[in-house]
Scaffold this motif. Sequence first.
Motif, PDB file in Angstrom:
ATOM      1  N   ARG A  19       0.797  -1.233  -0.047  1.00  0.00           N
ATOM      2  CA  ARG A  19       0.078   0.157   0.062  1.00  0.00           C
ATOM      3  C   ARG A  19       0.898   1.125   0.087  1.00  0.00           C
ATOM      4  N   ASP A  20       1.917   1.390   0.933  1.00  0.00           N
ATOM      5  CA  ASP A  20       2.752   2.464   0.926  1.00  0.00           C
ATOM      6  C   ASP A  20       3.551   2.714  -0.413  1.00  0.00           C
ATOM      7  N   GLU A  21       3.961   1.597  -1.044  1.00  0.00           N
ATOM      8  CA  GLU A  21       4.630   1.797  -2.248  1.00  0.00           C
ATOM      9  C   GLU A  21       3.545   2.153  -3.506  1.00  0.00           C
ATOM     10  N   LEU A  22       2.607   1.652  -3.445  1.00  0.00           N
ATOM     11  CA  LEU A  22       1.247   2.200  -4.217  1.00  0.00           C
ATOM     12  C   LEU A  22       1.198   3.475  -4.048  1.00  0.00           C
ATOM     13  N   TYR A  23       0.817   4.120  -3.037  1.00  0.00           N
ATOM     14  CA  TYR A  23       0.513   5.574  -2.732  1.00  0.00           C
ATOM     15  C   TYR A  23       1.861   6.424  -3.017  1.00  0.00           C
ATOM     16  N   LEU A  45      -8.212   6.661  -4.883  1.00  0.00           N
ATOM     17  CA  LEU A  45      -7.874   5.294  -4.381  1.00  0.00           C
ATOM     18  C   LEU A  45      -7.284   4.430  -5.181  1.00  0.00           C
ATOM     19  N   ARG A  46      -6.354   3.823  -4.637  1.00  0.00           N
ATOM     20  CA  ARG A  46      -5.679   2.935  -5.349  1.00  0.00           C
ATOM     21  C   ARG A  46      -5.513   1.318  -4.936  1.00  0.00           C
ATOM     22  N   TYR A  47      -5.560   0.640  -5.776  1.00  0.00           N
ATOM     23  CA  TYR A  47      -5.506  -1.053  -5.511  1.00  0.00           C
ATOM     24  C   TYR A  47      -4.718  -1.555  -5.988  1.00  0.00           C
ATOM     25  N   THR A  48      -4.049  -2.485  -5.349  1.00  0.00           N
ATOM     26  CA  THR A  48      -3.276  -3.648  -6.117  1.00  0.00           C
ATOM     27  C   THR A  48      -3.846  -4.366  -6.936  1.00  0.00           C
ATOM     28  N   GLU A  49      -3.113  -5.125  -7.652  1.00  0.00           N
ATOM     29  CA  GLU A  49      -3.679  -5.989  -8.832  1.00  0.00           C
ATOM     30  C   GLU A  49      -4.791  -7.166  -8.115  1.00  0.00           C
ATOM     31  N   ALA A  50      -4.284  -7.780  -7.041  1.00  0.00           N
ATOM     32  CA  ALA A  50      -5.111  -8.465  -6.301  1.00  0.00           C
ATOM     33  C   ALA A  50      -6.356  -8.086  -5.766  1.00  0.00           C
ATOM     34  N   GLU A  51      -6.220  -6.813  -5.166  1.00  0.00           N
ATOM     35  CA  GLU A  51      -7.477  -6.001  -4.858  1.00  0.00           C
ATOM     36  C   GLU A  51      -8.470  -5.841  -5.957  1.00  0.00           C
TER      37      GLU A  51
END
Length: 97
Positions: A16-20, A64-70
Amino acid sequence: MAETEEQIKARKERERDELYALDISDAEWQSAPGTEEHEERVEIAYLPGGAVAMRSSLDHDTVLRYTEAEWRAFVLGARDGEFDLESAPGKGGAAAE
């Protein structure tokens, strides 16, 4: 060896931290076809690693940001009707009216 619950939580927090932390200022936002520019709509942008960002067309500051799995879990749930308002009486929206 399987991850412990604590390791899974730490990994998800790192993801999450890397994504944001990603700079998405040049992201290409897409919305459903057939919507007018002045209409409120959901916009998505595909990010590196299969991640996805989502925002309202009227509020570009809240993303909002989501990982591939989410994102995969969300899309599959939507396809299965998990978010259909008609199937969720008493939880707000059109079904509660």
